[in-house]
Design a protein around this motif. Structure first.
Motif, short mmCIF file in Angstrom:
data_model
loop_
_atom_site.label_atom_id
_atom_site.label_comp_id
_atom_site.label_asym_id
_atom_site.label_seq_id
_atom_site.Cartn_x
_atom_site.Cartn_y
_atom_site.Cartn_z
N TYR A 1 -14.00 11.42 1.37
CA TYR A 1 -13.19 10.33 0.82
C TYR A 1 -12.94 9.27 1.89
O TYR A 1 -12.50 9.58 2.99
N MET A 2 -13.22 8.02 1.55
CA MET A 2 -12.92 6.90 2.44
C MET A 2 -12.30 5.78 1.62
O MET A 2 -12.56 5.65 0.41
N SER A 3 -11.49 4.97 2.29
CA SER A 3 -10.83 3.89 1.57
C SER A 3 -10.50 2.74 2.50
O SER A 3 -10.47 2.90 3.73
N TRP A 4 -10.25 1.58 1.92
CA TRP A 4 -9.82 0.40 2.64
C TRP A 4 -8.46 -0.05 2.11
O TRP A 4 -8.21 -0.05 0.89
N TYR A 5 -7.59 -0.46 3.05
CA TYR A 5 -6.28 -0.98 2.73
C TYR A 5 -6.08 -2.31 3.44
O TYR A 5 -6.66 -2.57 4.47
N ARG A 6 -5.21 -3.11 2.86
CA ARG A 6 -4.71 -4.25 3.58
C ARG A 6 -3.19 -4.12 3.72
O ARG A 6 -2.52 -3.59 2.82
N GLN A 7 -2.69 -4.56 4.87
CA GLN A 7 -1.27 -4.46 5.15
C GLN A 7 -0.71 -5.85 5.34
O GLN A 7 -1.16 -6.61 6.21
N ASP A 8 0.26 -6.20 4.53
CA ASP A 8 0.89 -7.51 4.59
C ASP A 8 2.40 -7.33 4.71
O ASP A 8 2.97 -6.42 4.09
N ASN B 1 -6.03 -16.56 1.77
CA ASN B 1 -5.14 -15.51 1.28
C ASN B 1 -5.66 -14.10 1.59
O ASN B 1 -5.00 -13.10 1.27
N GLN B 2 -6.81 -14.03 2.23
CA GLN B 2 -7.32 -12.74 2.70
C GLN B 2 -7.00 -12.51 4.18
O GLN B 2 -7.41 -11.50 4.76
N THR B 3 -6.26 -13.43 4.76
CA THR B 3 -5.73 -13.21 6.09
C THR B 3 -4.78 -12.02 6.04
O THR B 3 -3.80 -12.04 5.29
N SER B 4 -5.07 -11.00 6.82
CA SER B 4 -4.30 -9.76 6.71
C SER B 4 -4.73 -8.79 7.80
O SER B 4 -5.63 -9.06 8.59
N LEU B 5 -4.05 -7.66 7.82
CA LEU B 5 -4.42 -6.54 8.70
C LEU B 5 -5.07 -5.48 7.81
O LEU B 5 -4.47 -5.02 6.84
N TYR B 6 -6.29 -5.10 8.17
CA TYR B 6 -7.06 -4.19 7.33
C TYR B 6 -7.22 -2.84 8.01
O TYR B 6 -7.50 -2.76 9.20
N PHE B 7 -7.08 -1.79 7.21
CA PHE B 7 -7.25 -0.43 7.71
C PHE B 7 -8.26 0.32 6.85
O PHE B 7 -8.21 0.28 5.63
#
Lengths: 114, 115
Positions: free
Chosen positions: A31-38, A84-90
């Motif tokens: 399992y893998m996933s992508w998140y954004r943190q705002d 609007n995709q400026t963010s921190l991604y994990f």
């Protein structure tokens, strides 16, 4: 050392210029996933993958693409980035699709879209 | 739809005092609950989880959490706070939703431990 790696760690780009953020894990996780943190919004899931060639949308998939051709890699693609995709991604992975397994997170990619 | 609430954006506590970071959840079915910690410029790290069994769960760095089904809460606690515990804490729930176990995270609580 068991880890999730992401590259690049920091990226400044301009609107419309395609980019890819790579993610790789060395734990043989399914399992893998992508998140954004705002700020004020916490973590929101963008896409996830249960296994090779199996991907699905999370809560905020618009403007993103992913692929899972190999078990260890799960790149995030922004074909036409917007401010609007400026963010921190994990990126994160866990050992299988079981809901009770904790996730391992990468160090994050800070993206700025001008 | 499942949800997680962390009602406090920030918690301040003096070093040596007990700390509590609150989390409540809403799911259909049995929840699997997690706490993660994020130090500055780092990714999230797993602290502890509740799957089933004993309602008091012990985790890393001396943290523990109590699952309360009737109050749908999973508060994070530590008997004696350290300055080094200062970080951002996230509560998360995973439950079956639309055929998938998509995790849902709270907005995070900033814990500040004063010397």
């Amino acid at each position: 050392e068991a880890q999730v790696t992401q590259n690049p760690r920091y990226l400044i780009t301009v609107t419309g210029k395609k980019l890819t953020v790579t993610c790789s894990q060395n734990m043989n996780h399914e399992y893998m996933s992508w998140y954004r943190q705002d700020p004020g919004l916490g973590l929101r899931q963008i896409y996830y993958s249960m296994n090779v060639e199996v991907t699905d949308k999370g809560d905020v998939p618009e403007g993103y693409k992913v692929s899972r051709k190999e078990k260890r890699n799960f790149p995030l693609i922004l074909e036409s980035p917007s401010p609007n995709q400026t963010s921190l991604y994990f990126c994160a992975s866990s050992s299988d699709r079981s809901s009770y397994n904790e996730q391992f997170f990468g160090p994050g990619t800070r993206l700025t879209v001008l | 739809a499942q949800s997680v609430a962390q009602p406090e954006d920030q918690v301040n506590v003096a070093e040596g005092n007990p700390l509590t970071v609150k989390c409540t959840y809403s799911v259909s079915g049995n929840p699997y609950l997690f706490w993660y910690v994020q130090y500055p410029n780092r990714g999230l790290q797993f602290l502890l989880k509740y799957i089933t069994g004993d309602n008091l769960v012990k985790g890393s760095y001396g943290f523990e959490a109590e699952f309360n089904k009737s109050q749908t809460s999973f508060h994070l606690k530590k008997p004696s706070a350290l300055v080094s515990d200062s970080a951002l804490y996230f509560c998360a729930v995973r439950a079956l939703s639309g055929g998938s176990y998509i995790p849902t995270f709270g907005r995070g609580t900033s814990l500040i431990v004063h010397p």
